[in-house]
Write a protein that holds these residues in place. Structure first.
Motif, PDB file in Angstrom:
ATOM      1  N   VAL A 160       0.923  -1.114   0.143  1.00  0.00           N
ATOM      2  CA  VAL A 160      -0.087  -0.082  -0.137  1.00  0.00           C
ATOM      3  C   VAL A 160       0.996   1.247   0.074  1.00  0.00           C
ATOM      4  N   ILE A 161       0.668   2.242  -1.058  1.00  0.00           N
ATOM      5  CA  ILE A 161       1.442   3.389  -1.152  1.00  0.00           C
ATOM      6  C   ILE A 161       0.548   4.553  -0.780  1.00  0.00           C
ATOM      7  N   SER A 162       0.986   5.364   0.527  1.00  0.00           N
ATOM      8  CA  SER A 162       0.416   6.616   1.039  1.00  0.00           C
ATOM      9  C   SER A 162       1.262   7.697   0.953  1.00  0.00           C
ATOM     10  N   SER A 163       0.744   8.679   1.217  1.00  0.00           N
ATOM     11  CA  SER A 163       1.702  10.014   1.389  1.00  0.00           C
ATOM     12  C   SER A 163       1.941  10.300   2.574  1.00  0.00           C
ATOM     13  N   SER A 164       1.437   9.478   3.438  1.00  0.00           N
ATOM     14  CA  SER A 164       1.725   9.772   4.935  1.00  0.00           C
ATOM     15  C   SER A 164       1.705   8.267   5.750  1.00  0.00           C
ATOM     16  N   ASP A 165       2.133   8.402   6.967  1.00  0.00           N
ATOM     17  CA  ASP A 165       2.071   7.023   7.740  1.00  0.00           C
ATOM     18  C   ASP A 165       0.605   6.690   8.456  1.00  0.00           C
ATOM     19  N   LYS A 166      -0.333   7.530   8.379  1.00  0.00           N
ATOM     20  CA  LYS A 166      -1.532   7.470   9.016  1.00  0.00           C
ATOM     21  C   LYS A 166      -2.303   6.211   8.673  1.00  0.00           C
ATOM     22  N   LYS A 167      -2.286   5.772   7.585  1.00  0.00           N
ATOM     23  CA  LYS A 167      -2.934   4.457   7.309  1.00  0.00           C
ATOM     24  C   LYS A 167      -2.181   2.997   7.384  1.00  0.00           C
ATOM     25  N   ARG A 168      -1.030   3.442   8.163  1.00  0.00           N
ATOM     26  CA  ARG A 168      -0.302   2.050   8.006  1.00  0.00           C
ATOM     27  C   ARG A 168      -0.814   0.771   8.639  1.00  0.00           C
ATOM     28  N   LYS A 169      -1.536   1.174  10.026  1.00  0.00           N
ATOM     29  CA  LYS A 169      -2.148   0.093  10.852  1.00  0.00           C
ATOM     30  C   LYS A 169      -3.159  -0.564   9.993  1.00  0.00           C
ATOM     31  N   GLU A 170      -3.934   0.461   9.470  1.00  0.00           N
ATOM     32  CA  GLU A 170      -5.432  -0.250   8.532  1.00  0.00           C
ATOM     33  C   GLU A 170      -4.802  -1.062   7.686  1.00  0.00           C
ATOM     34  N   ALA A 171      -3.989  -0.415   6.925  1.00  0.00           N
ATOM     35  CA  ALA A 171      -3.386  -1.406   5.674  1.00  0.00           C
ATOM     36  C   ALA A 171      -2.968  -2.729   6.071  1.00  0.00           C
ATOM     37  N   MET A 172      -2.086  -2.661   7.030  1.00  0.00           N
ATOM     38  CA  MET A 172      -1.137  -3.841   7.491  1.00  0.00           C
ATOM     39  C   MET A 172      -2.069  -4.761   8.202  1.00  0.00           C
ATOM     40  N   GLU A 173      -2.968  -4.306   9.410  1.00  0.00           N
ATOM     41  CA  GLU A 173      -3.595  -5.206  10.309  1.00  0.00           C
ATOM     42  C   GLU A 173      -5.032  -5.617   9.726  1.00  0.00           C
ATOM     43  N   ASP A 174      -5.652  -4.525   9.103  1.00  0.00           N
ATOM     44  CA  ASP A 174      -7.323  -4.697   8.578  1.00  0.00           C
ATOM     45  C   ASP A 174      -7.353  -5.426   7.365  1.00  0.00           C
ATOM     46  N   LEU A 175      -6.370  -4.879   6.542  1.00  0.00           N
ATOM     47  CA  LEU A 175      -6.385  -5.478   5.027  1.00  0.00           C
ATOM     48  C   LEU A 175      -5.361  -6.420   4.733  1.00  0.00           C
ATOM     49  N   ASN A 176      -4.644  -6.609   5.757  1.00  0.00           N
ATOM     50  CA  ASN A 176      -3.279  -7.650   5.506  1.00  0.00           C
ATOM     51  C   ASN A 176      -2.547  -7.563   4.282  1.00  0.00           C
ATOM     52  N   ALA A 177      -2.353  -6.128   4.023  1.00  0.00           N
ATOM     53  CA  ALA A 177      -1.181  -5.887   3.054  1.00  0.00           C
ATOM     54  C   ALA A 177       0.063  -6.397   3.612  1.00  0.00           C
ATOM     55  N   ASP A 178       1.156  -6.744   2.693  1.00  0.00           N
ATOM     56  CA  ASP A 178       2.363  -7.042   3.067  1.00  0.00           C
ATOM     57  C   ASP A 178       3.476  -5.839   3.327  1.00  0.00           C
ATOM     58  N   ALA A 179       3.215  -4.939   2.674  1.00  0.00           N
ATOM     59  CA  ALA A 179       4.104  -3.878   3.058  1.00  0.00           C
ATOM     60  C   ALA A 179       3.441  -2.596   2.772  1.00  0.00           C
ATOM     61  N   PHE A 180       3.943  -1.320   3.365  1.00  0.00           N
ATOM     62  CA  PHE A 180       3.348  -0.261   3.569  1.00  0.00           C
ATOM     63  C   PHE A 180       4.502   0.815   3.143  1.00  0.00           C
ATOM     64  N   LEU A 181       4.304   1.613   2.163  1.00  0.00           N
ATOM     65  CA  LEU A 181       5.283   2.657   1.717  1.00  0.00           C
ATOM     66  C   LEU A 181       4.832   4.168   1.703  1.00  0.00           C
ATOM     67  N   VAL A 182       5.592   4.817   2.484  1.00  0.00           N
ATOM     68  CA  VAL A 182       5.426   6.242   2.508  1.00  0.00           C
ATOM     69  C   VAL A 182       6.126   7.192   1.348  1.00  0.00           C
ATOM     70  N   SER A 183       5.259   7.588   0.423  1.00  0.00           N
ATOM     71  CA  SER A 183       5.728   8.315  -0.686  1.00  0.00           C
ATOM     72  C   SER A 183       6.403   9.524  -0.678  1.00  0.00           C
ATOM     73  N   THR A 184       6.249  10.291   0.551  1.00  0.00           N
ATOM     74  CA  THR A 184       7.177  11.396   0.845  1.00  0.00           C
ATOM     75  C   THR A 184       8.361  11.102   1.603  1.00  0.00           C
ATOM     76  N   ASP A 185       8.555   9.750   1.735  1.00  0.00           N
ATOM     77  CA  ASP A 185       9.963   9.429   2.389  1.00  0.00           C
ATOM     78  C   ASP A 185      11.040   9.172   1.394  1.00  0.00           C
ATOM     79  N   LYS A 186      11.778   9.686   1.315  1.00  0.00           N
ATOM     80  CA  LYS A 186      12.848   9.410   0.108  1.00  0.00           C
ATOM     81  C   LYS A 186      13.396   8.291   0.304  1.00  0.00           C
ATOM     82  N   ASP A 187      13.945   8.065   1.681  1.00  0.00           N
ATOM     83  CA  ASP A 187      14.817   6.660   1.877  1.00  0.00           C
ATOM     84  C   ASP A 187      13.942   5.529   1.565  1.00  0.00           C
ATOM     85  N   GLU A 188      12.416   5.414   1.901  1.00  0.00           N
ATOM     86  CA  GLU A 188      11.909   4.453   1.522  1.00  0.00           C
ATOM     87  C   GLU A 188      11.580   4.178   0.306  1.00  0.00           C
ATOM     88  N   MET A 189      11.551   5.162  -0.403  1.00  0.00           N
ATOM     89  CA  MET A 189      11.223   5.309  -2.017  1.00  0.00           C
ATOM     90  C   MET A 189      12.386   4.703  -2.730  1.00  0.00           C
TER      91      MET A 189
END
Length: 353
Positions: A206-235
């Motif tokens: 799941v790709i998002s501009s902030s970290d706000k939805k990390r928990k729901e992406a990983m726990e509620d929707l069982n995504a494998d990874a979460f990527l913050v698009s504004t974090d240059k190191d993560e990108m």
């Protein structure tokens, strides 16, 4: 059933406020089915349409709704596909020319003569009205059977939002290698995209501009990874890692940084519809043989495929069920992204008058 009155809620002008309205259904043709509407999903497109934001030719009063689930109460004389009492769904189109190469190739949603469920006109000249109403008349070709294992209210979001994700993603279904996909946006389409991609066996980021939805992406929707698009190191770490990105974001955003996430020959698939132009650098496309493509809802065949796929895997949609009297509040909350993840109207239990 000819000229039967239907009760509904409609917008009268571009303020988008809905209130009770009544109209007469079009005459029932020999291949038409008449539905008693049970449930209808609420979509961002409905909001844009009632405000006149998608066309300069909005026709009021406008009855929205294009994720419709209903019970068949009457059949035209030539209907073979359904029986009275069947629970069926109606999605993003209710007609097409039926003769062109697209219509004959299960691509009728791209027919230049496609008819939308509302703010359009049937072949007989009567206006189309959507599922925020007590009844609908639809040609049998543009209705699908809701599987018995799938609750009707659960089916509603699949008829547009779900198939919008399913149609482009199914090209990777059944691949032997581990497909890695990215989903941009966790709204009505995006969250279903995550669930569908996971059910297909993909590794989903799941790709998002902030970290706000990390928990729901990983726990509620069982995504494998979460990527913050504004974090240059993560990108930078995630560069060249994805086979596809499903972009569900309906507002303007730059595509450039996301292209770096794609592998060579990767695809960025647009299913959101920002009104402003989106910009890219051609060099990034050329050097990576990358593709930006679009996809519009799905064919009727694909809608049925998705419903059967969903029911077969015992999946559930994440909805908030509301009555019609709450619809204006629902639109306000939806605009603020205050719903997880889809409002569905309980039309049959609502007072529409």
């Amino acid at each position: 059933m000819v000229g039967r009155k239907a009760n509904a809620w409609a917008a009268r002008d571009a303020t988008g406020h809905l209130s009770p309205y009544s109209f007469h259904l079009r005459d029932t043709g020999i291949e038409d089915v008449v539905l008693r509407v049970m449930y209808c999903g609420i979509d961002h497109t409905d909001l844009h349409q009632i405000r006149g934001e998608l066309t300069s030719n909005t026709k009021y009063p406008l009855v929205p709704g294009h994720e419709v689930v209903g019970e068949v109460v009457e059949l035209g004389s030539e209907v073979k596909k359904f029986r009275v009492g069947d629970i069926v769904g109606v999605g993003g189109i209710v007609g097409s020319c039926g003769e062109c190469s697209l219509c004959n190739s299960n691509l009728e949603q791209y027919c230049s003569h496609r008819i939308l469920p509302y703010n359009a006109v049937y072949k007989d000249g009567t206006p189309t009205h959507g599922g925020f109403s007590s009844n609908m008349v639809v040609h049998q070709r543009f209705a699908v059977k809701i599987p018995e294992k799938l609750a009707p209210e659960q089916a509603a979001p699949l008829l547009c939002a779900g198939v919008t994700a399913y149609s482009p993603l199914k090209q990777w279904m059944g691949c032997n290698e581990n497909v890695k996909g990215g989903i941009m946006g966790l709204g009505g389409v995006g969250h279903l995209g995550v669930k569908i991609a996971k059910a297909m066996g993909h590794h989903v980021t799941v790709i998002s501009s902030s970290d706000k939805k990390r928990k729901e992406a990983m726990e509620d929707l069982n995504a494998d990874a979460f990527l913050v698009s504004t974090d240059k190191d993560e990108m930078r770490t995630a560069a060249n890692s994805l086979d596809y990105i499903l972009d569900t974001i309906p507002v303007f955003h730059s595509l450039q940084s996301y292209l770096s996430l794609l592998k060579t020959q990767g695809k960025l698939i647009l299913v959101g519809a920002p009104q402003q132009p989106l910009h890219i650098q051609a060099g990034d496309m050329i050097l990576g043989k990358k593709t930006i493509t679009g996809s519009f809802i799905g064919s009727m065949e694909e809608v049925q495929e998705l419903l059967d796929f969903w029911a077969g895997k015992g999946m559930t949609t994440m909805i908030e069920l509301v009555k019609m009297s709450y619809v204006n509040n629902a639109f306000e909350r939806m605009e603020k992204n205050d719903v997880r993840y889809r409002f569905v109207l309980d039309v049959a239990s609502s007072n529409l008058e």
